[in-house]
Motif scaffolding. Structure first.
Motif, PDB file in Angstrom:
ATOM      1  N   ILE A  50      40.397  38.212  48.830  1.00 17.37           N
ATOM      2  CA  ILE A  50      40.240  39.960  49.613  1.00 17.37           C
ATOM      3  C   ILE A  50      42.432  40.518  48.238  1.00 17.37           C
ATOM      4  N   HIS A  51      43.240  39.403  47.955  1.00 13.86           N
ATOM      5  CA  HIS A  51      44.105  39.710  47.488  1.00 13.86           C
ATOM      6  C   HIS A  51      44.323  40.514  46.405  1.00 13.86           C
ATOM      7  N   GLY A  52      43.159  40.182  45.597  1.00 13.32           N
ATOM      8  CA  GLY A  52      42.936  40.920  44.096  1.00 13.32           C
ATOM      9  C   GLY A  52      41.873  42.340  43.888  1.00 13.32           C
ATOM     10  N   HIS A  53      42.063  42.437  45.029  1.00 17.86           N
ATOM     11  CA  HIS A  53      41.333  43.429  45.421  1.00 17.86           C
ATOM     12  C   HIS A  53      42.767  44.656  46.379  1.00 17.86           C
ATOM     13  N   PHE A  54      42.936  44.131  47.139  1.00 22.35           N
ATOM     14  CA  PHE A  54      43.714  44.686  48.131  1.00 22.35           C
ATOM     15  C   PHE A  54      45.104  44.292  48.509  1.00 22.35           C
ATOM     16  N   PRO A  55      46.216  44.076  47.146  1.00 24.81           N
ATOM     17  CA  PRO A  55      47.646  43.045  47.479  1.00 24.81           C
ATOM     18  C   PRO A  55      48.287  43.205  48.154  1.00 24.81           C
ATOM     19  N   THR A  56      47.919  45.022  48.536  1.00 28.68           N
ATOM     20  CA  THR A  56      49.041  44.977  49.978  1.00 28.68           C
ATOM     21  C   THR A  56      48.628  44.728  51.154  1.00 28.68           C
TER      22      THR A  56
END
Length: 258
Positions: A50-56
């Motif tokens: 998830i954070h790889g695609h949406f780090p914010t």
């Protein structure tokens, strides 16, 4: 975002399935719960994707708690829902991932890797099982109705649970106690069961399942009959809900005695 949630659930589920039939060694074994390293590893893989695609984006997950970033998007993750089932080799567990956008639940994914069942839904776009659209059933006979009972950990005693569930045991065909609540909501969504009674349980375990059940046409209210409204997620918030195929809703609701 739905595709990323499905990818994360698939990756974590594959790991859990690989480990499933091993003799698992818990980090901690409690009276009503067990802590497994597999929980943490499943969680790590989900957060990484998830954070790889949406780090914010902010993520709340069972093991690490709140990983706070931009709160416009909040992922609600249960990396292994049904840990006790998993621990004893009972194949009723899942990976559960929901997304809240500005306080509203907008998608849910629940994946049972052993059965190969991937349930998902986006708000306003219907619910699906492995790509096939699903819906609640149309059963109206209480005596033939099957349901599930969900309660939060340590929220009531076992004696209270027995008293509370007795009417459902006696008056409906069967009430199940699966201890894997995310999948319970998916059983309702796919028309396999007719009702769910949830007592003082956290939303984290069922957020994704609620989206799926709603999109499949389920009726969801509190015990007083007020339609369910999702409230901005809080990890300690406990809810008591009743859900059904709609046709049996009032019949089931009036059987509830606190």
């Amino acid at each position: 975002m739905l595709e990323i949630a499905k990818e994360a659930a698939s990756v974590a589920g594959a790991f859990l399935k690989e480990r499933f039939l091993e003799q698992l060694v818990p980090d901690e074994e409690l009276h009503n719960d067990v802590k497994l390293p597999e929980d943490k590893e499943s969680e790590r893989r989900i957060i990484e994707i998830i954070h790889g695609h949406f780090p914010t984006h902010t993520i709340f997950s069972e093991e690490v708690g709140m990983v706070s970033r931009d709160e416009e998007y909040l992922w609600i993750v249960d990396p292994l829902d049904g840990t006790n089932n998993y621990f004893i080799g009972y194949p009723y567990f899942s990976v559960s991932i929901a997304l809240q956008h500005r306080g509203e639940l907008v998608l849910g994914v629940v994946y049972n890797p052993v059965a190969g069942q991937m349930f998902w839904a986006e708000k306003g776009k219907g619910a699906y099982l492995n790509g096939k659209r699903i819906s609640v059933n149309k059963r109206t006979d209480k005596a033939r109705a099957v349901g599930t009972y969900i309660r939060g950990r340590n929220s009531i005693t076992k004696e209270q649970e027995l008293t509370f569930t007795n009417p459902f045991v006696m008056e409906t065909k069967r009430v199940l106690r699966n201890v894997g609540p995310a999948l319970d909501w998916c059983l309702l969504a796919n028309g396999w069961i007719e009702y769910i009674v949830m007592q003082r349980s956290g939303i984290m375990d069922v957020a994704a399942g609620i989206v799926i059940a709603e999109e499949a046409g389920a009726t969801i209210t509190d015990w007083q009959g007020v339609p369910y409204q999702h409230e901005a997620f809080e990890s300690e918030h406990m809810r008591s809900l009743v859900a059904s195929n709609g046709l049996l809703h009032e019949t089931i609701r009036v059987m509830i005695h606190e």
